[in-house]
Design a protein around this motif. Sequence first.
Motif, mmCIF file in Angstrom:
data_model
loop_
_atom_site.group_PDB
_atom_site.id
_atom_site.type_symbol
_atom_site.label_atom_id
_atom_site.label_comp_id
_atom_site.label_asym_id
_atom_site.label_seq_id
_atom_site.Cartn_x
_atom_site.Cartn_y
_atom_site.Cartn_z
ATOM 1 N N ASP A 467 0.859 -1.185 0.000
ATOM 2 C CA ASP A 467 0.000 0.000 0.000
ATOM 3 C C ASP A 467 0.905 1.249 0.000
ATOM 4 O OD1 ASP A 467 -1.700 2.055 0.438
ATOM 5 O OD2 ASP A 467 -2.332 1.427 2.451
ATOM 6 N N LEU A 468 1.008 1.884 -1.124
ATOM 7 C CA LEU A 468 1.917 3.031 -1.249
ATOM 8 C C LEU A 468 1.159 4.361 -1.194
ATOM 9 C CD1 LEU A 468 4.330 1.696 -4.056
ATOM 10 C CD2 LEU A 468 4.573 1.517 -1.583
ATOM 11 N N SER A 469 -0.006 4.312 -0.566
ATOM 12 C CA SER A 469 -0.832 5.530 -0.560
ATOM 13 C C SER A 469 -0.176 6.687 0.199
ATOM 14 C CB SER A 469 -2.213 5.224 0.013
ATOM 15 O OG SER A 469 -2.059 4.653 1.291
ATOM 16 N N THR A 470 0.764 6.359 1.078
ATOM 17 C CA THR A 470 1.403 7.442 1.835
ATOM 18 C C THR A 470 2.642 8.000 1.119
ATOM 19 O OG1 THR A 470 2.688 5.800 3.021
ATOM 20 C CG2 THR A 470 0.677 6.577 4.111
ATOM 21 N N VAL A 471 3.003 7.376 0.019
ATOM 22 C CA VAL A 471 4.212 7.804 -0.697
ATOM 23 C C VAL A 471 3.821 8.801 -1.802
ATOM 24 C CG1 VAL A 471 6.184 6.976 -2.055
ATOM 25 C CG2 VAL A 471 5.235 5.547 -0.231
ATOM 26 N N ASP A 472 4.714 9.761 -2.074
ATOM 27 C CA ASP A 472 4.443 10.756 -3.128
ATOM 28 C C ASP A 472 3.927 10.084 -4.397
ATOM 29 O OD1 ASP A 472 6.212 12.001 -1.250
ATOM 30 O OD2 ASP A 472 6.471 13.608 -2.717
ATOM 31 N N LYS A 507 17.581 1.270 -9.610
ATOM 32 C CA LYS A 507 17.603 0.897 -8.188
ATOM 33 C C LYS A 507 17.353 2.132 -7.323
ATOM 34 C CE LYS A 507 21.653 -1.277 -8.670
ATOM 35 N NZ LYS A 507 21.732 -1.503 -10.128
ATOM 36 N N THR A 508 17.792 3.279 -7.819
ATOM 37 C CA THR A 508 17.643 4.501 -7.020
ATOM 38 C C THR A 508 16.162 4.807 -6.780
ATOM 39 O OG1 THR A 508 19.574 5.261 -8.222
ATOM 40 C CG2 THR A 508 18.447 6.886 -6.862
ATOM 41 N N ILE A 509 15.390 4.822 -7.839
ATOM 42 C CA ILE A 509 13.966 5.173 -7.693
ATOM 43 C C ILE A 509 13.265 4.153 -6.774
ATOM 44 C CG2 ILE A 509 13.274 4.028 -9.848
ATOM 45 C CD1 ILE A 509 11.126 6.063 -10.251
ATOM 46 N N GLN A 510 13.644 2.881 -6.914
ATOM 47 C CA GLN A 510 13.013 1.862 -6.058
ATOM 48 C C GLN A 510 13.400 2.075 -4.595
ATOM 49 O OE1 GLN A 510 13.000 -2.315 -7.770
ATOM 50 N NE2 GLN A 510 14.327 -1.340 -9.272
ATOM 51 N N ALA A 511 14.690 2.341 -4.384
ATOM 52 C CA ALA A 511 15.151 2.520 -2.999
ATOM 53 C C ALA A 511 14.466 3.727 -2.358
ATOM 54 C CB ALA A 511 16.663 2.693 -2.977
ATOM 55 N N ILE A 512 14.331 4.785 -3.138
ATOM 56 C CA ILE A 512 13.693 5.986 -2.581
ATOM 57 C C ILE A 512 12.230 5.688 -2.249
ATOM 58 C CG2 ILE A 512 12.961 8.353 -3.147
ATOM 59 C CD1 ILE A 512 15.614 8.679 -4.645
ATOM 60 N N CYS A 513 11.601 4.942 -3.113
ATOM 61 C CA CYS A 513 10.187 4.614 -2.866
ATOM 62 C C CYS A 513 10.050 3.715 -1.619
ATOM 63 C CB CYS A 513 9.614 3.932 -4.105
ATOM 64 S SG CYS A 513 7.847 3.713 -3.998
ATOM 65 N N ILE A 514 10.944 2.749 -1.509
ATOM 66 C CA ILE A 514 10.888 1.856 -0.326
ATOM 67 C C ILE A 514 11.134 2.681 0.945
ATOM 68 C CG2 ILE A 514 11.972 -0.104 0.849
ATOM 69 C CD1 ILE A 514 12.885 -0.992 -2.090
ATOM 70 N N ALA A 515 12.156 3.520 0.886
ATOM 71 C CA ALA A 515 12.470 4.344 2.071
ATOM 72 C C ALA A 515 11.291 5.261 2.401
ATOM 73 C CB ALA A 515 13.735 5.143 1.827
ATOM 74 N N ALA A 516 10.655 5.773 1.357
ATOM 75 C CA ALA A 516 9.519 6.687 1.581
ATOM 76 C C ALA A 516 8.340 5.952 2.221
ATOM 77 C CB ALA A 516 9.095 7.322 0.268
ATOM 78 N N TYR A 517 8.229 4.674 1.930
ATOM 79 C CA TYR A 517 7.167 3.860 2.555
ATOM 80 C C TYR A 517 7.356 3.837 4.081
ATOM 81 C CZ TYR A 517 4.340 -0.267 3.639
ATOM 82 O OH TYR A 517 3.424 -1.130 4.180
ATOM 83 N N TYR A 518 8.619 3.901 4.498
ATOM 84 C CA TYR A 518 8.912 3.889 5.946
ATOM 85 C C TYR A 518 9.246 5.298 6.455
ATOM 86 C CZ TYR A 518 9.129 -1.132 5.224
ATOM 87 O OH TYR A 518 8.820 -2.436 4.900
ATOM 88 N N ARG A 519 8.657 6.287 5.847
ATOM 89 C CA ARG A 519 9.041 7.675 6.133
ATOM 90 C C ARG A 519 8.843 8.049 7.599
ATOM 91 N NH1 ARG A 519 7.707 12.466 1.932
ATOM 92 N NH2 ARG A 519 8.373 14.241 3.177
ATOM 93 N N LYS A 520 7.856 7.437 8.218
ATOM 94 C CA LYS A 520 7.620 7.754 9.635
ATOM 95 C C LYS A 520 8.830 7.409 10.499
ATOM 96 C CE LYS A 520 2.634 7.454 9.943
ATOM 97 N NZ LYS A 520 1.670 6.384 9.723
ATOM 98 N N GLU A 521 9.643 6.519 10.008
ATOM 99 C CA GLU A 521 10.801 6.077 10.818
ATOM 100 C C GLU A 521 12.074 6.852 10.495
ATOM 101 O OE1 GLU A 521 10.994 1.894 9.973
ATOM 102 O OE2 GLU A 521 8.945 1.576 10.656
ATOM 103 N N TRP A 522 11.992 7.821 9.622
ATOM 104 C CA TRP A 522 13.180 8.621 9.303
ATOM 105 C C TRP A 522 13.625 9.400 10.511
ATOM 106 C CZ3 TRP A 522 12.432 11.053 3.736
ATOM 107 C CH2 TRP A 522 12.290 10.019 2.814
#
Length: 972
Positions: A467-472, A507-522
């Motif tokens: 569920d990527l609804s929280t990602v840009d 890989k960059t775009i995927q990594a950014i998207c994965i990291a953004a999925y866990y944005r609350k933990e930044w």
Amino acid sequence: MSGLTEEQKRKIEENRQKALARRAERLAVQQQQPGTVSTKLSDGQYLTSCHGHLQEPPKKENCLTSPSSHHLPVSGDSMGQQRLQTPPTHYGAKQKQAILSSAQQKGPNQNAERQQDSIKQDSLRNLPDFSVLSAKERSQVVQYDPKKFQGVKTCTQAPNIQEQHHSSLDDCKTLQSKDSQIQNTSTSRPGSIKNMTWLNPSSATVSDCEMQASSNSPVNQHLTQKKSSSTLQFYGTTPPLTLQKGRQKHKLPLLESAGRVSDTPVKREAHRVLHGKCMKHSEDRFRVEIGYDAELIEVFRSISSRNFDPATKMWNFSLEDYGQLMEVVKQVPSVTLTPLGGMETATEPSSVRKGPCLKSVLKTCVGWRNPSATLRGKCVLISYSRFEVSIDYDCRVIDMFKQLNSKIYDLRTRKWNFLLEDYLKLIELVRSLPAVELEPLPSAIVQAFAAQFEKSASKAAEIPEADLSTVDSKIVSSLMPFQREGVNFAVSKGGRLLLADDMGLGKTIQAICIAAYYRKEWPLLVVAPSSVRYAWAEAFSRWLHSLSPDTIKVIATGKDCLSAKLINIVTFDLLSKLGKQIKTTFQVVIVDESHFLKNGKTARCRAAMPLLKAAKRVILLSGTPALSRPAELYTQIAAIRPSFFPQFHAFGLRYCDAKKGHWGWDYSGSSNLGELKLLLEETLMIRRLKSDVLSQLPTKQRKVVIMAPEGIDAKAKAELALAVKEIAKGYKSKREEKEALILFYNRTAEAKLHCIIDYIQDLLESGREKFLVFAHHKSILDSIGEELEKKHVGYMRIDGSTPSAERQTLCQDFQFSDKYSVAVLSLTAANMGLTLSSADLVVFAELFWNPGVLIQAEDRVHRIGQTNSVNIHYLVARGTADDYLWPMIQRKIQVLGEAGLSETNLFDADETTDYCLQKGNPEQQTILNFFHQTFSEDVDDMDEALLIEAMDACENADMQNPFSEVEGSLFP
Ligand SMILES: Nc1ncnc2c1ncn2[C@@H]1O[C@H](COP(=O)(O)OP(=O)(O)OP(=O)(O)O)[C@@H](O)[C@H]1O
């Protein structure tokens, strides 16, 4: 110990006698005192201990039952392979100190050595206290059950310790004691310790002391591996060992719990299970809060980073050792530990089920060595549901195989294979044959394919859509289908994965998207090679529009705060320099080109590993995770799943074809690679090749790589800034203006040189083997050539001085032989007429104002014969002529596109716009206009090129004149 002088031996003996007397005295007092506390042994028996609570390690001189006495003398062999190697050693205080301090002096850089040192230290700290035990005392602690001795092929304690001590000084082989019977009168618990068994040492020589006993117990295995071979430490109240009589094991609670993989407290014994928890102690350490347990203390002592805090009476450890500690603690029956917050996934794959079957299967992973075996084989996973047995022909074994429903005989391999659900049954059947040893599947495989071992296993579930609804939405909608699958995979693995897609697959775009999925933990940490750290900053701005640019920080020096911003980008080298100063725990970490961590001994790896093990989400990116051998994968696997192979050696034995040679173990080989691939794909790695997803890819993918400003030295920066100011003032004539611009262009080349070389180095380190580098200036082409020579990389060069006939031969060799890995090409002299399609990567070290030249140069690889999507990297440096050239190139392409003369989408507007220009800077705008007017006039680009080269040549007067072969030079 052979190294001791007679005098030293005499002194040791003297001290020993004194200590013996002291100990006897204390013991006598102690026995008369009330309040002695019983220490539970792992077989459920109790021994009297003087330490009844908290975790403080019992001090040996006070405790007859010191748990530190449990260590068995083994080498560093793998599970159950341990053999006595070194004579038992007793050290004098000075020697202890000398060894300890030499171990400490070695410093953190030598990981392997450090481990050895820690082993030494452990050995020393736990030196046998034979010396302080009287014969009477010894007889008080252990009960000997002669029945248990028969047929036991295990070397343990020689009961006559005094004798042993003497003999051990000189020769381990004299371990054999005549007195094999230890009489017991164990102390405070009824029933005493009946199960405590000692091998009849008279039948055991050192050489055949197979440490079956220790190997049967995972804890003991671990401990014995850690404790190494330098001391023989049988004394006092060794905890019960799981001994083997032939293949009959004496079941102990320790073994029964061996299969437990959960971090969730599980009750194993009704009468005593000690619950504890792991807590954050400092930035890079955690502590264990728990009451006293002798076996647990043993485990603690085996961890090299251990530290006992006398104030709190608690042990703390480096986060680096968290996985290892948890793994071993899981196998201590009397203890449960709640994992450290955020580390749950670090020790337990989500797929692990804790059914009774799985526990039994996990038990098969330990204590399987059978020294008396005459027939040896092994189990290897061959698919997601089947395993194969490699073993020589034996009719009894075949008969057993035939009893299993899922049996298949593979005519090609001439081996039998079975469903995993039959695994346990097969192992049990085969183990009933005394002469057969079957190497089981590793526990990592059991954990990873847990469901398949259950009879009722349903088909593996598809990876669910995350569920990527929280990602840009910008990034989510830009993902190509296979990239979306990559993100789904990452989320299904709890954000701990190795994204090993082929280069250029995004890989960059995927990594950014994965990291953004866990944005609350930044806050988020990105670790990257220095040449791409600014490209990462750009990529975040490009894909995550919701981020404000001032939330992104590229850490440039050791003085910068590593966690100042929401997104922190640091290079490997800086990370290792920051070392212990890193106080922050990042919950989400991306490591670009993670194969840079392949060598666990490097400073960069040692700095990164604790961070990765402590992080909740670890996103490793590498198109080439292992460049030459499976051993290179170990650290990356350990970073994601520390529990899979807590020790490298086990990994090395299984997958690196580890061989013991004259100089130690050699892990450079490979073995069971099919199984390793299955394991990685099931649990932590996703890898797509270009050929797998070619239909989704554009034929060309361009990337702008922003060079690090620190790569340009201060003098060059100042000169360039001055040039900008001068040019902005304007010139009297067009010619002067042009010359000033060209001089600026030349200076840019000099300024960028260091960054260009860095980038080429990184490409080589990443295993990029075939690529083209275009540059314009001779000095750049020369330096690239020199660097390749230094690195012993085969390359060919084509520039204005290369005769036509030679060009063709060079291209043929590049295309069809392994002679050249890199083609170093002049932008103006090699941009057309050459076919170099055996490469699929083109690097532009310099820009050129005419996009036609660039596109033609790109097409040296992007042409008929090219089967891959082609990657183009443009290296661009801020504060240089690139600031003007790049927008100018874009503008030209746009115009051509609008006129239908070029693909309009040649450069993704989003990616490249405004990289270089600072909006609203009038000086810059003026210079851009100059560039545009000067180089957009209808002049021959080759003439311009020649002019540039001529000026370049003049600046480097000692260089060969680039026009020597060019007729009609423009330059007067
Ligand atoms: N979904 C996408 N939309 C637009 N551009 C993309 C997409 N995926 C990748 N790209 C572009 O493709 C180029 C290559 O991507 P990237 O650098 O992430 O590849 P990579 O797998 O990291 O390659 P390498 O291993 O060489 O570092 C970049 O310019 C990137 O912007």
